[in-house]
Enzyme design. Structure first.
Site, PDB file in Angstrom:
ATOM      1  N   ASP A 164      57.501  15.244  19.381  1.00  0.00           N
ATOM      2  CA  ASP A 164      57.603  16.647  19.780  1.00  0.00           C
ATOM      3  C   ASP A 164      57.182  16.834  21.244  1.00  0.00           C
ATOM      4  OD1 ASP A 164      57.633  19.625  19.032  1.00  0.00           O
ATOM      5  OD2 ASP A 164      55.586  19.336  19.745  1.00  0.00           O
ATOM      6  N   GLU A 186      54.377  -1.222  -0.237  1.00  0.00           N
ATOM      7  CA  GLU A 186      53.003  -1.676  -0.578  1.00  0.00           C
ATOM      8  C   GLU A 186      52.240  -0.596  -1.334  1.00  0.00           C
ATOM      9  OE1 GLU A 186      51.660  -4.568  -0.030  1.00  0.00           O
ATOM     10  OE2 GLU A 186      52.735  -5.502   1.622  1.00  0.00           O
ATOM     11  N   HIS A 241      52.169   6.482  -0.587  1.00  0.00           N
ATOM     12  CA  HIS A 241      50.987   7.283  -0.257  1.00  0.00           C
ATOM     13  C   HIS A 241      50.413   7.907  -1.538  1.00  0.00           C
ATOM     14  CE1 HIS A 241      48.469   9.913   2.228  1.00  0.00           C
ATOM     15  NE2 HIS A 241      48.720  10.829   1.314  1.00  0.00           N
TER      16      HIS A 241
HETATM   17  P1  TGC Z   1      46.486  -1.678 -14.060  1.00  0.00           P
HETATM   18  O1  TGC Z   1      46.234  -1.548 -15.518  1.00  0.00           O
HETATM   19  O2  TGC Z   1      45.811  -0.761 -13.117  1.00  0.00           O
HETATM   20  O3  TGC Z   1      46.163  -3.167 -13.598  1.00  0.00           O
HETATM   21  C1  TGC Z   1      46.695  -4.300 -14.251  1.00  0.00           C
HETATM   22  C2  TGC Z   1      45.780  -5.484 -13.969  1.00  0.00           C
HETATM   23  O4  TGC Z   1      45.725  -5.713 -12.566  1.00  0.00           O
HETATM   24  C3  TGC Z   1      44.376  -5.531 -12.080  1.00  0.00           C
HETATM   25  N1  TGC Z   1      44.487  -4.835 -10.802  1.00  0.00           N
HETATM   26  C4  TGC Z   1      44.254  -5.427  -9.625  1.00  0.00           C
HETATM   27  N2  TGC Z   1      43.836  -6.668  -9.332  1.00  0.00           N
HETATM   28  C5  TGC Z   1      43.702  -6.975  -8.032  1.00  0.00           C
HETATM   29  N3  TGC Z   1      43.948  -6.091  -7.051  1.00  0.00           N
HETATM   30  C6  TGC Z   1      44.374  -4.836  -7.299  1.00  0.00           C
HETATM   31  N4  TGC Z   1      44.647  -3.993  -6.315  1.00  0.00           N
HETATM   32  C7  TGC Z   1      44.537  -4.448  -8.648  1.00  0.00           C
HETATM   33  N5  TGC Z   1      44.946  -3.306  -9.260  1.00  0.00           N
HETATM   34  C8  TGC Z   1      44.892  -3.552 -10.574  1.00  0.00           C
HETATM   35  C9  TGC Z   1      43.678  -4.690 -13.130  1.00  0.00           C
HETATM   36  O5  TGC Z   1      42.292  -4.895 -13.087  1.00  0.00           O
HETATM   37  C10 TGC Z   1      44.326  -5.234 -14.389  1.00  0.00           C
HETATM   38  O6  TGC Z   1      43.748  -6.506 -14.638  1.00  0.00           O
HETATM   39  P2  TGC Z   1      43.515  -7.040 -16.138  1.00  0.00           P
HETATM   40  O7  TGC Z   1      42.747  -8.301 -15.981  1.00  0.00           O
HETATM   41  O8  TGC Z   1      42.769  -5.940 -16.833  1.00  0.00           O
HETATM   42  O9  TGC Z   1      44.886  -7.232 -16.707  1.00  0.00           O
HETATM   43  O10 TGC Z   1      48.070  -1.628 -13.845  1.00  0.00           O
HETATM   44  P3  TGC Z   1      49.090  -0.427 -13.905  1.00  0.00           P
HETATM   45  O11 TGC Z   1      50.317  -0.935 -14.571  1.00  0.00           O
HETATM   46  O12 TGC Z   1      48.405   0.799 -14.443  1.00  0.00           O
HETATM   47  O13 TGC Z   1      49.492  -0.218 -12.371  1.00  0.00           O
HETATM   48  C11 TGC Z   1      48.621   0.217 -11.472  1.00  0.00           C
HETATM   49  C12 TGC Z   1      49.294   0.535 -10.117  1.00  0.00           C
HETATM   50  C13 TGC Z   1      50.234   1.720 -10.223  1.00  0.00           C
HETATM   51  C14 TGC Z   1      48.165   0.901  -9.207  1.00  0.00           C
HETATM   52  C15 TGC Z   1      50.034  -0.678  -9.572  1.00  0.00           C
HETATM   53  O14 TGC Z   1      51.053  -1.060 -10.360  1.00  0.00           O
HETATM   54  C16 TGC Z   1      50.518  -0.466  -8.159  1.00  0.00           C
HETATM   55  O15 TGC Z   1      49.771  -0.764  -7.222  1.00  0.00           O
HETATM   56  N6  TGC Z   1      51.794  -0.002  -7.904  1.00  0.00           N
HETATM   57  C17 TGC Z   1      52.363   0.026  -6.577  1.00  0.00           C
HETATM   58  C18 TGC Z   1      53.377  -1.099  -6.452  1.00  0.00           C
HETATM   59  C19 TGC Z   1      53.375  -1.720  -5.091  1.00  0.00           C
HETATM   60  O16 TGC Z   1      52.490  -1.557  -4.282  1.00  0.00           O
HETATM   61  N7  TGC Z   1      54.411  -2.495  -4.816  1.00  0.00           N
HETATM   62  C20 TGC Z   1      54.493  -3.213  -3.577  1.00  0.00           C
HETATM   63  C21 TGC Z   1      55.601  -4.240  -3.602  1.00  0.00           C
HETATM   64  S1  TGC Z   1      55.461  -5.445  -2.329  1.00  0.00           S
HETATM   65  C22 TGC Z   1      55.835  -4.637  -0.935  1.00  0.00           C
HETATM   66  O17 TGC Z   1      56.030  -3.472  -0.861  1.00  0.00           O
HETATM   67  C23 TGC Z   1      55.883  -5.479   0.263  1.00  0.00           C
HETATM   68  S2  TGC Z   1      56.285  -4.660   1.708  1.00  0.00           S
HETATM   69  C24 TGC Z   1      56.018  -5.935   2.724  1.00  0.00           C
HETATM   70  C25 TGC Z   1      56.133  -5.674   4.171  1.00  0.00           C
HETATM   71  O18 TGC Z   1      57.263  -5.722   4.677  1.00  0.00           O
HETATM   72  O19 TGC Z   1      55.068  -5.524   4.839  1.00  0.00           O
HETATM   73  P1  FAD Z   2      59.509   4.962  -6.885  1.00  0.00           P
HETATM   74  O1  FAD Z   2      58.544   4.120  -7.576  1.00  0.00           O
HETATM   75  O2  FAD Z   2      60.826   5.254  -7.563  1.00  0.00           O
HETATM   76  O3  FAD Z   2      58.855   6.247  -6.345  1.00  0.00           O
HETATM   77  C1  FAD Z   2      59.626   7.397  -5.918  1.00  0.00           C
HETATM   78  C2  FAD Z   2      58.647   8.562  -5.702  1.00  0.00           C
HETATM   79  O4  FAD Z   2      57.986   8.862  -6.950  1.00  0.00           O
HETATM   80  C3  FAD Z   2      57.548   8.264  -4.702  1.00  0.00           C
HETATM   81  O5  FAD Z   2      57.271   9.415  -3.942  1.00  0.00           O
HETATM   82  C4  FAD Z   2      56.353   7.917  -5.576  1.00  0.00           C
HETATM   83  O6  FAD Z   2      55.112   8.173  -4.933  1.00  0.00           O
HETATM   84  C5  FAD Z   2      56.581   8.858  -6.759  1.00  0.00           C
HETATM   85  N1  FAD Z   2      55.908   8.369  -7.969  1.00  0.00           N
HETATM   86  C6  FAD Z   2      56.181   7.243  -8.691  1.00  0.00           C
HETATM   87  N2  FAD Z   2      55.330   7.127  -9.727  1.00  0.00           N
HETATM   88  C7  FAD Z   2      54.497   8.199  -9.661  1.00  0.00           C
HETATM   89  C8  FAD Z   2      53.386   8.644 -10.441  1.00  0.00           C
HETATM   90  N3  FAD Z   2      52.932   7.965 -11.511  1.00  0.00           N
HETATM   91  N4  FAD Z   2      52.771   9.790 -10.066  1.00  0.00           N
HETATM   92  C9  FAD Z   2      53.176  10.477  -8.972  1.00  0.00           C
HETATM   93  N5  FAD Z   2      54.219  10.115  -8.183  1.00  0.00           N
HETATM   94  C10 FAD Z   2      54.856   8.971  -8.531  1.00  0.00           C
HETATM   95  N6  FAD Z   2      58.903  -4.795  -2.373  1.00  0.00           N
HETATM   96  C11 FAD Z   2      58.640  -6.105  -2.607  1.00  0.00           C
HETATM   97  O7  FAD Z   2      58.381  -6.516  -3.737  1.00  0.00           O
HETATM   98  N7  FAD Z   2      58.652  -7.014  -1.583  1.00  0.00           N
HETATM   99  C12 FAD Z   2      58.935  -6.658  -0.307  1.00  0.00           C
HETATM  100  O8  FAD Z   2      58.920  -7.501   0.599  1.00  0.00           O
HETATM  101  C13 FAD Z   2      59.238  -5.287  -0.035  1.00  0.00           C
HETATM  102  N8  FAD Z   2      59.605  -4.910   1.215  1.00  0.00           N
HETATM  103  C14 FAD Z   2      60.058  -3.630   1.414  1.00  0.00           C
HETATM  104  C15 FAD Z   2      60.644  -3.315   2.647  1.00  0.00           C
HETATM  105  C16 FAD Z   2      61.173  -2.039   2.843  1.00  0.00           C
HETATM  106  C17 FAD Z   2      61.852  -1.721   4.148  1.00  0.00           C
HETATM  107  C18 FAD Z   2      61.076  -1.053   1.834  1.00  0.00           C
HETATM  108  C19 FAD Z   2      61.596   0.336   2.057  1.00  0.00           C
HETATM  109  C20 FAD Z   2      60.505  -1.369   0.618  1.00  0.00           C
HETATM  110  C21 FAD Z   2      60.009  -2.669   0.378  1.00  0.00           C
HETATM  111  N9  FAD Z   2      59.517  -3.055  -0.882  1.00  0.00           N
HETATM  112  C22 FAD Z   2      59.213  -4.371  -1.123  1.00  0.00           C
HETATM  113  C23 FAD Z   2      59.561  -2.111  -1.997  1.00  0.00           C
HETATM  114  C24 FAD Z   2      58.409  -1.115  -2.023  1.00  0.00           C
HETATM  115  O9  FAD Z   2      57.206  -1.716  -2.386  1.00  0.00           O
HETATM  116  C25 FAD Z   2      58.785   0.012  -2.985  1.00  0.00           C
HETATM  117  O10 FAD Z   2      59.823   0.748  -2.365  1.00  0.00           O
HETATM  118  C26 FAD Z   2      57.616   0.911  -3.333  1.00  0.00           C
HETATM  119  O11 FAD Z   2      56.651   0.214  -4.116  1.00  0.00           O
HETATM  120  C27 FAD Z   2      58.050   2.191  -4.072  1.00  0.00           C
HETATM  121  O12 FAD Z   2      58.923   1.910  -5.108  1.00  0.00           O
HETATM  122  P2  FAD Z   2      60.320   2.712  -5.214  1.00  0.00           P
HETATM  123  O13 FAD Z   2      60.983   2.665  -3.895  1.00  0.00           O
HETATM  124  O14 FAD Z   2      61.052   2.193  -6.388  1.00  0.00           O
HETATM  125  O15 FAD Z   2      59.911   4.214  -5.451  1.00  0.00           O
END
Ligand code: TGC
Ligand code: FAD
Length: 390
Positions: A341, A368, A371
């Site tokens: 802006d 990852e 928010h």
């Molecule tokens: P929940 O029941 O909470 O946990 C299941 C088990 O996992 C343990 N745990 C963790 N351990 C280590 N670090 C953490 N941050 C942990 N969070 C949970 C937990 O203690 C439990 O262990 P156990 O022994 O009891 O089985 O699981 P939930 O199914 O309720 O899910 C929780 C939630 C929503 C927080 C989790 O699924 C989540 O973080 N969702 C977000 C998914 C996400 O961040 N995806 C990222 C994909 S990779 C990516 O985006 C790469 S981008 C790369 C780039 O270009 O930089």
């Molecule tokens: P959704 O899970 O469908 O979420 C959509 C909306 O719903 C969001 O606003 C979310 O906050 C909201 N929402 C979902 N659940 C809830 C809830 N329980 N309560 C309230 N709001 C909720 N993944 C990998 O594994 N490896 C990678 O290297 C990787 N790299 C990436 C690179 C890029 C450029 C992008 C864009 C994504 C990448 N991702 C990767 C995927 C990324 O981690 C996912 O996009 C992210 O975890 C969100 O999942 P989704 O896009 O399916 O959105």
């Protein structure tokens, strides 16, 4: 605009060791000299400068906190400063480095066999080999626990079927760390090498964010994985989630770098741009924007510094990382929008880095863990009540 002048309103510099400052300055100078001159052309073309990967390896960026296997064994603050400086260049540059370090080298180091470590870590430290991390699927993003990808035990190995989507470095990776459900329904990690029959990648085009980064789909169709490619040291969702702690930590620092780049550029522009016969920096409303930016950046800098010190002391909890990731990306995004802006019309062209950072940060806000997911993680931590679903 002049060279980046650094952003340190509270003398946080004084809280860093000489080694930490030296590492930050090395990366800062390299980004300035080698990366910034080429980033616009890559952003326009939707390509990543893969030719710079060996130099990142040479500087010790990959797996910088790991010990042995050709890694530097730096502390976590030094690693954070590296991420900050890379993302001051571009979120795509930091992404490449944080995936390699936090999402591929970290699980191999923490959960891999000695043979897997010897095979991959030294080559990944130099950048000779690149990795990617497959967790997200078309139908499971925020809830990776529901993943459909299956690793079925058969003969002397596993057979992998499924699709991973939005995978950074996907098509340039030599190895993919893929998370899949095994026969007992528990999640396991598998090292899938490029060229394995049944494994294919497809790049995602049409992105308006993270253009200077490769994002791909990974497809597995009856893909045979030898037994020795399974990560033996972890089972369950905590495997991939523990890797995310590492990468989210880097993002919390990286977002500060993107915010610093936008603030410094907007400040310099506002001091030079004349309207109504005065620099626009002399107007109260412009000053208010700049003051908001520097205040939030300073708070974010202190947040990650303490986060890093906690990590080095072994006192960090994943929920601390969630607070820093969501806060710092939010203030970086708001800083980028305000900085855009301040530049007026000039803010929408890529001659200035702000619009590129602003668009990138939309991705950083989402990946990852979005928010809102991080808000719910902290919410669960402080209330003891789970607000994720039914
Ligand atoms: P929940 O029941 O909470 O946990 C299941 C088990 O996992 C343990 N745990 C963790 N351990 C280590 N670090 C953490 N941050 C942990 N969070 C949970 C937990 O203690 C439990 O262990 P156990 O022994 O009891 O089985 O699981 P939930 O199914 O309720 O899910 C929780 C939630 C929503 C927080 C989790 O699924 C989540 O973080 N969702 C977000 C998914 C996400 O961040 N995806 C990222 C994909 S990779 C990516 O985006 C790469 S981008 C790369 C780039 O270009 O930089
Ligand atoms: P959704 O899970 O469908 O979420 C959509 C909306 O719903 C969001 O606003 C979310 O906050 C909201 N929402 C979902 N659940 C809830 C809830 N329980 N309560 C309230 N709001 C909720 N993944 C990998 O594994 N490896 C990678 O290297 C990787 N790299 C990436 C690179 C890029 C450029 C992008 C864009 C994504 C990448 N991702 C990767 C995927 C990324 O981690 C996912 O996009 C992210 O975890 C969100 O999942 P989704 O896009 O399916 O959105």
């Amino acid at each position: 605009m002049e060279k980046f002048r650094g952003v340190d309103y509270y003398r946080i510099e004084d809280l860093l060791s000489e080694e930490e400052r030296m590492i930050r300055d090395t990366i800062r100078d390299w980004v300035e000299a080698e990366f910034l001159p080429v980033v616009t052309e890559h952003h326009r073309a939707g390509t990543f400068p893969v030719n710079l990967i060996p130099k990142l390896g040479e500087m010790g960026v990959f797996g910088a906190t790991l010990k042995g296997y050709g890694c530097l064994g730096l502390n976590n603050v030094a690693y954070g400063l590296i991420m900050q400086e890379l993302e001051r260049g571009d979120s795509g540059l930091r992404s490449c480095a944080s995936v390699q370090s936090g999402l591929v080298m970290y699980p191999i180091y923490s959960y891999g066999s000695e043979a897997q470590k010897q095979r991959w870590l030294p080559a990944m430290a130099t950048g000779e080999k690149i990795g990617c991390f497959g967790l997200t699927e078309p139908d499971h993003g925020s809830d990776p626990g529901g993943m459909k990808t299956r690793a079925t035990r058969r003969g002397d190995g596993y057979v992998l079927n499924g699709t991973k989507l939005w995978i950074t470095n996907g098509s340039i990776a030599d190895v993919a760390v893929v998370w899949a459900k095994e026969d007992d329904g528990e999640i396991g990690g598998f090292l899938v090498e490029k060229g394995t029959p049944g494994f294919s990648t497809l790049d995602i085009h049409g992105k308006f964010s993270m253009r200077a980064s490769i994002t791909s789909e990974l497809a597995f169709q009856d893909c045979k994985i030898p037994l020795e490619n399974r990560l033996p040291g972890v089972k369950g969702l905590k495997g991939p989630l523990s890797c995310l702690n590492q990468a989210r930590y880097g993002i919390a620092w990286g977002a500060v770098g993107a915010a610093m780049a936008c603030y410094d550029w907007a400040l310099q522009y506002a001091q030079q741009r004349i309207q109504f016969g005065k620099p626009i920096a002399s107007f109260q409303l412009v000053q208010q924007k700049l003051v908001w930016m520097i205040t939030e950046i300073t708070k974010a800098q202190l947040l990650v510094l303490q986060l890093g010190r906690l990590k080095d002391q072994g006192k960090l909890r994943p929920q601390h990382v969630s607070m820093a990731k969501s806060n710092n990306v939010q203030i970086a995004l708001d800083t980028a929008r305000l900085a855009r802006d301040v530049l007026g019309a000039a803010g929408i062209v890529d001659e200035h880095p702000i619009i590129r950072h602003m668009l990138n940060l939309e991705t950083v806000n989402t990946y990852e863990g979005t928010h809102d997911i991080h808000t719910l993680i902290v919410g669960r931590d402080i209330t003891g009540l789970d607000a994720f679903g039914i």
